[in-house]
Enzyme design. Structure first.
Site, mmCIF file in Angstrom:
data_model
loop_
_atom_site.group_PDB
_atom_site.id
_atom_site.type_symbol
_atom_site.label_atom_id
_atom_site.label_comp_id
_atom_site.label_asym_id
_atom_site.label_seq_id
_atom_site.Cartn_x
_atom_site.Cartn_y
_atom_site.Cartn_z
ATOM 1 N N GLY A 1 19.431 -1.290 -32.667
ATOM 2 C CA GLY A 1 19.588 -1.449 -31.234
ATOM 3 C C GLY A 1 18.671 -2.468 -30.592
ATOM 4 O O GLY A 1 18.641 -2.587 -29.365
ATOM 5 N N GLU B 1 17.458 -0.014 -38.650
ATOM 6 C CA GLU B 1 18.816 -0.510 -38.874
ATOM 7 C C GLU B 1 19.232 -1.590 -37.877
ATOM 8 O O GLU B 1 20.145 -1.382 -37.080
ATOM 9 C CB GLU B 1 19.804 0.653 -38.749
ATOM 10 C CG GLU B 1 19.465 1.814 -39.630
ATOM 11 C CD GLU B 1 20.388 3.011 -39.405
ATOM 12 O OE1 GLU B 1 20.700 3.653 -40.405
ATOM 13 O OE2 GLU B 1 20.781 3.277 -38.253
ATOM 14 N N PRO B 2 18.594 -2.730 -37.925
ATOM 15 C CA PRO B 2 19.023 -3.799 -37.014
ATOM 16 C C PRO B 2 20.363 -4.388 -37.452
ATOM 17 O O PRO B 2 20.571 -4.654 -38.637
ATOM 18 C CB PRO B 2 17.914 -4.847 -37.146
ATOM 19 C CG PRO B 2 17.304 -4.600 -38.494
ATOM 20 C CD PRO B 2 17.495 -3.138 -38.803
ATOM 21 N N GLY B 3 21.268 -4.541 -36.522
ATOM 22 C CA GLY B 3 22.544 -5.189 -36.815
ATOM 23 C C GLY B 3 22.607 -6.491 -36.016
ATOM 24 O O GLY B 3 22.409 -7.590 -36.530
ATOM 25 N N ARG B 4 22.800 -6.323 -34.711
ATOM 26 C CA ARG B 4 22.883 -7.453 -33.797
ATOM 27 C C ARG B 4 21.723 -8.446 -33.968
ATOM 28 O O ARG B 4 21.937 -9.660 -34.039
ATOM 29 C CB ARG B 4 22.853 -6.917 -32.362
ATOM 30 C CG ARG B 4 22.970 -7.971 -31.283
ATOM 31 C CD ARG B 4 22.612 -7.355 -29.921
ATOM 32 N NE ARG B 4 23.279 -6.085 -29.693
ATOM 33 C CZ ARG B 4 24.519 -5.947 -29.242
ATOM 34 N NH1 ARG B 4 25.224 -6.999 -28.942
ATOM 35 N NH2 ARG B 4 25.055 -4.741 -29.071
ATOM 36 N N TYR C 1 32.550 -5.089 -22.441
ATOM 37 C CA TYR C 1 31.255 -4.789 -21.806
ATOM 38 C C TYR C 1 30.796 -5.826 -20.782
ATOM 39 O O TYR C 1 29.638 -5.817 -20.385
ATOM 40 C CB TYR C 1 30.114 -4.734 -22.838
ATOM 41 C CG TYR C 1 30.358 -4.143 -24.184
ATOM 42 C CD1 TYR C 1 30.561 -2.774 -24.332
ATOM 43 C CD2 TYR C 1 30.300 -4.935 -25.322
ATOM 44 C CE1 TYR C 1 30.720 -2.229 -25.600
ATOM 45 C CE2 TYR C 1 30.456 -4.393 -26.588
ATOM 46 C CZ TYR C 1 30.677 -3.034 -26.714
ATOM 47 O OH TYR C 1 30.827 -2.501 -27.954
ATOM 48 N N CYS D 1 47.938 -12.480 -23.477
ATOM 49 C CA CYS D 1 48.673 -12.048 -22.296
ATOM 50 C C CYS D 1 47.998 -10.849 -21.663
ATOM 51 O O CYS D 1 48.530 -9.730 -21.669
ATOM 52 C CB CYS D 1 50.105 -11.741 -22.671
ATOM 53 S SG CYS D 1 50.937 -13.234 -23.175
ATOM 54 N N GLU D 2 46.792 -11.060 -21.175
ATOM 55 C CA GLU D 2 45.988 -10.038 -20.497
ATOM 56 C C GLU D 2 45.148 -10.795 -19.480
ATOM 57 O O GLU D 2 44.410 -11.706 -19.864
ATOM 58 C CB GLU D 2 44.972 -9.397 -21.472
ATOM 59 C CG GLU D 2 45.538 -8.626 -22.611
ATOM 60 C CD GLU D 2 46.149 -7.300 -22.207
ATOM 61 O OE1 GLU D 2 45.677 -6.683 -21.234
ATOM 62 O OE2 GLU D 2 47.104 -6.898 -22.886
ATOM 63 N N TYR E 1 29.263 -8.611 -33.694
ATOM 64 C CA TYR E 1 30.334 -7.937 -32.966
ATOM 65 C C TYR E 1 31.362 -8.918 -32.392
ATOM 66 O O TYR E 1 31.943 -8.668 -31.341
ATOM 67 C CB TYR E 1 29.758 -7.033 -31.861
ATOM 68 C CG TYR E 1 28.742 -6.046 -32.401
ATOM 69 C CD1 TYR E 1 29.135 -5.037 -33.272
ATOM 70 C CD2 TYR E 1 27.390 -6.149 -32.092
ATOM 71 C CE1 TYR E 1 28.207 -4.152 -33.807
ATOM 72 C CE2 TYR E 1 26.458 -5.260 -32.626
ATOM 73 C CZ TYR E 1 26.879 -4.267 -33.479
ATOM 74 O OH TYR E 1 25.962 -3.398 -34.007
HETATM 75 C C1 LIG Z 1 25.493 0.214 -34.438
HETATM 76 C C2 LIG Z 1 24.430 0.897 -35.166
HETATM 77 C C3 LIG Z 1 23.293 0.201 -35.553
HETATM 78 C C4 LIG Z 1 23.056 -1.242 -35.197
HETATM 79 O O1 LIG Z 1 22.923 -1.465 -33.844
HETATM 80 P P1 LIG Z 1 22.485 -2.916 -33.329
HETATM 81 O O2 LIG Z 1 22.464 -2.784 -31.875
HETATM 82 O O3 LIG Z 1 23.508 -3.872 -33.806
HETATM 83 O O4 LIG Z 1 21.145 -3.192 -33.917
HETATM 84 C C5 LIG Z 1 22.347 0.859 -36.295
HETATM 85 N N1 LIG Z 1 22.511 2.154 -36.633
HETATM 86 C C6 LIG Z 1 23.594 2.856 -36.275
HETATM 87 C C7 LIG Z 1 23.720 4.256 -36.699
HETATM 88 C C8 LIG Z 1 24.577 2.266 -35.528
HETATM 89 O O5 LIG Z 1 25.647 2.959 -35.160
#
Ligand SMILES: *Cc1c(COP(=O)(O)O)cnc(C)c1O
Length: 433
Positions: A250, A292-295, A336, A363-364, A392
């Protein structure tokens, strides 16, 4: 000249560059829409997170890349090479990771409604941690593990009750969330007891994830305090010591200059201090930590290129600039109202004197990428770049209106390579009968 950061710059021709490659040339070579990823930035982000655990937490942890942000073979290969783990939330993500021999013991499997097939697949592959989300799932994991003759390593998803100050759709820590067990109601403690009583499982720890694109450090620190408090309660009431604490992802990034994102290391420094201090205070061993970094790993590495098509000025209202992509390759604005920085790649040094609304081709009426945006004066045929689209976007893309998904090109040291082929029209009806 404007400095964009994240490997994005401008060359002598006045063209935007990513990882040293000319965006306008890439658009010509691969066509548009086009997703670009910069390998150097991607690897650096992996290293920044890993280094922060080494530096502030004696390396007693694992960074699991949350692969829902961008899941494809080459990203898993790079993340694996960087020594990170991965988070998956579906059989499809798990299969993609396993297809490039991602070490299963470094995979965390999440989700609020995993199927029997997915859990069987995870247990057969030897996935390191399965994050159980409800009591029925604990029982299902136990039964499957017994049937397969394996022991499942399980974490429990906890709702710590922390408000993450972010968009409602990406807030997940509060009691009214479809994810996990609530602390306040005693549900979480009951789940711990149920897990300890279920044969076939080893309860290795707790997991939480409070939301996404969080720009403050404070909610993470508060979450760590709450989770350590609960680990102490578990020990008091059951005698069981949980070894792992997964604090989720997050971490926010800077999409536009309005986003004041702390450096990634700052999160880990603050959280490490809190976890250590709380563990000492509560008489707990210092837990193994997962984040758990994703973004934060992939978003800054990505840029999307489009070709400018129709320009429609509605006097005294707004000017629509339509591009050859839109919500099908980037649904984040329609979901969002996400903000991005936009640049005309072939006019990157020119001042942004125009104000436009960028529209997609679906078409939106809601198919927009941004509204009332400052931009260089654009003409049909210009190349529009949208920055920080690495997370994303590709992973949320769809074939709405039977628009094929664009290709993905990875750039390293100015050299591009295709990592995901673009879809063709026949791919659109490949599975039709
Ligand atoms: C989506 C998610 C993440 C990653 O979130 P980011 O905002 O992309 O860092 C990590 N852990 C869990 C369980 C998630 O659902």
């Amino acid at each position: 000249m404007e400095v964009f950061g994240n490997g994005i710059s401008v060359n002598e021709a006045g063209h935007l560059t990513l990882g040293g490659a000319d965006a306008v040339s890439l658009a010509r070579e691969y066509g548009t829409p086009l997703y670009l990823m910069d390998e150097t930035v991607l690897r650096q982000n992996c290293r920044d997170f890993k280094d922060s655990i080494d530096r502030y937490y004696d390396g007693n942890g694992l960074v699991c890349y949350a692969s829902k942000a961008f899941s494809c073979k080459e990203i898993y290969r790079i993340v694996k090479e960087e020594g990170l783990g991965a988070d998956v939330v579906s059989g499809g993500e798990l299969a993609t990771a396993l297809s490039v021999d991602f070490p299963a013991d470094r995979i965390c499997f999440h989700g609020n409604n995993k199927t029997t097939e997915e859990l069987t697949m995870a247990l057969n592959a030897g996935v390191g941690r399965i994050v159980a989300d409800h009591i029925g799932e604990l029982q299902m994991i136990g039964a499957l593990a017994a049937k397969l003759g394996v022991t499942a390593r399980v974490m429990l998803r906890i709702k710590p009750g922390v408000d993450a100050h972010t968009h409602d759709f990406v807030r997940t820590g509060q009691i009214d969330s479809k994810f996990g067990f609530a602390l306040e109601t005693g549900e979480a403690l009951a789940a711990v007891k149920a897990a300890l009583a279920t044969p076939g499982l080893t309860l290795c720890g707790l997991h939480c994830h409070i939301g996404s694109q969080i720009l403050d450090i404070e909610p993470f620190v508060h979450t760590a305090e709450v989770m350590l408090g609960f680990m102490a309660q578990v020990k008091r009431e059951t005698g069981y010591t949980l070894s792992d604490l997964n604090l989720g992802g997050g971490f926010g990034i800077r999409y536009t200059e309005e986003d004041d994102a702390p450096p990634y290391q700052d999160y880990m420094e603050a959280v490490s201090q809190t976890v250590r201090a709380k563990a000492a205070e509560l008489g707990l061993p210092v837990p193994f930590i997962l984040i758990e970094p994703g973004r934060a790993i992939v978003a800054p590495a990505g840029v999307t290129l489009y070709t400018v098509g129709a320009l429609k000025e509605i006097p005294n209202i707004r000017t629509y600039l339509s591009v050859d992509g839109g919500m099908t390759d980037n649904p984040r604005y329609i979901l969002y109202q996400s903000r991005y920085e936009f640049v005309i790649a072939n006019k990157a040094t020119e001042p942004k004197t125009a104000t436009v609304t960028v529209a997609g081709r679906c078409c939106e009426s809601g198919d927009l990428l941004g509204e009332h945006l400052p931009l260089q004066e654009a003409e049909t045929g210009d190349i529009l770049a949208v920055l920080a689209t690495g997370a994303y976007n590709y992973s949320m893309a769809s074939n709405y209106n039977r628009v094929p998904r664009p290709p993905v090109v990875m750039v390293k040291d100015a050299v591009p390579r295709l990592i995901v082929r673009g879809e063709s029209f026949s791919d659109m009806y490949r599975n039709d009968i």
